[in-house]
Design a protein around this motif. Structure first.
Motif, mmCIF file in Angstrom:
data_model
loop_
_atom_site.group_PDB
_atom_site.id
_atom_site.type_symbol
_atom_site.label_atom_id
_atom_site.label_comp_id
_atom_site.label_asym_id
_atom_site.label_seq_id
_atom_site.Cartn_x
_atom_site.Cartn_y
_atom_site.Cartn_z
ATOM 1 N N ASP A 64 -2.342 -3.088 -4.389
ATOM 2 C CA ASP A 64 -1.229 -2.998 -3.251
ATOM 3 C C ASP A 64 -2.271 -3.095 -1.936
ATOM 4 O O ASP A 64 -2.754 -1.913 -1.691
ATOM 5 N N LYS A 66 -1.029 -2.490 1.019
ATOM 6 C CA LYS A 66 -0.779 -1.398 1.940
ATOM 7 C C LYS A 66 -1.482 -0.107 1.458
ATOM 8 O O LYS A 66 -1.947 0.528 2.409
ATOM 9 N N LYS A 178 0.531 6.161 -8.944
ATOM 10 C CA LYS A 178 0.747 4.525 -8.869
ATOM 11 C C LYS A 178 -0.573 4.150 -10.032
ATOM 12 O O LYS A 178 -0.329 2.906 -10.282
#
Length: 290
Positions: A64, A66, A178
């Protein structure tokens, strides 16, 4: 609350004037309160290095963009914190505190024991737990006007540190969930371990500091100080709901934590052209008057 999520700001550490005429007992002349925060500061530089290492363990698995950007800014902020608290610790060393001995013991525990003997997911869990504890203290300390009797320079240092802990409070947690796929058991076990061992380590350092200081009536100092920390209406009971929230299965850092004081500091800091002492003074004045 997730709408309150703030972008991490990689600020260069301000100059707090830590080499100035700061009194030994800078927290209202109180030995316990002063040495409580001194002992925590002593542990921060190596603690920040440990946190960075534990997040970096999983950095190459993050897809990801971000979260990758947040990890980069998290590492920068933690590095700045380490540098400032190292300068603060130089004051403690000049007072006769065995800083080098304590830090060596801390490194042996964190890097020689935990990072050698425990899974990387668990040490990341320790990091997420420690980040939650510093964030909850950040949310709670200034909204209660805790530092109103503290030296403005030290108060400003802790306010700046607190603001940045709030900004990056979810980074290690997000990597744990995550990327590392750390489960509920790992999250809770690592939190319970950190919540038990960290204060015991702080208290051991404080005992050494009191001995170096030649504090009289130490038993009374400890009793009054522990009541300030743990007694009804004390520092930690006021933060307990935020702490316990971490143990909920659906917890996420951005679901919790009052943000008004954070925003006030940010606005005052920007308005003053990056003067962290003025920003801290403004926040304390408003919370003390509330």
């Amino acid at each position: 609350m997730d709408g309150d999520r703030q972008r991490i700001m990689p600020r260069k550490a301000p100059d707090f004037g830590l080499d100035g005429d700061i009194p030994r007992y800078w927290f209202g002349g109180d030995p316990f309160k002063t040495r409580f925060f001194d002992a925590m500061s002593l542990l921060f530089p190596e603690g920040e290095r440990f946190f960075i290492a534990c997040v970096r363990d999983f950095r190459d698995q993050v897809t990801d963009p971000k979260l990758q950007a947040e990890i980069k800014d998290f590492i920068y902020q933690e590095g700045q914190h380490g540098m400032v608290h190292t300068r603060f610790n130089d004051r403690l060393k000049a007072q006769g505190i065995a800083v080098d001995v304590i830090l060596k013991r801390q490194v042996d525990i964190m890097f020689g024991f935990f990072r050698k003997r425990f899974p990387r997911t668990y040490t990341l869990g320790q990091t997420a737990a420690a980040e939650h504890m510093t964030a909850l203290m950040a949310h709670g300390f200034f909204s209660t006007g805790l530092f109103k009797d503290a030296d403005p320079r030290i108060r400003a240092m802790y306010a700046w540190h607190a603001v940045e802990e709030i900004e990056h409070k979810a980074v290690a947690f997000d990597v744990l969930q995550k990327v590392a796929k750390g489960g509920y058991f790992t999250r809770v076990l690592s939190m319970l371990q950190v919540a038990l061992t960290f204060p015991l380590h702080v208290f051991a350092i404080m005992a050494h500091m009191f001995k170096v200081d030649g504090v009289q009536n130490r038993g009374r100092v400890w009793l009054r100080g522990l009541w300030w920390l743990y007694g009804p209406g004390g520092l930690y009971p006021r933060l307990m709901p935020h702490f316990l929230a971490y143990l909920k299965p659906g917890f996420h850092p951005w679901k919790h934590g009052e943000m008004d004081v954070y925003r006030q500091w940010r606005q005052a800091y920007d308005r003053s052209g990056g003067n962290a002492i003025l920003a801290s003074d403004e926040v304390i004045a408003s919370t003390a008057a509330a």
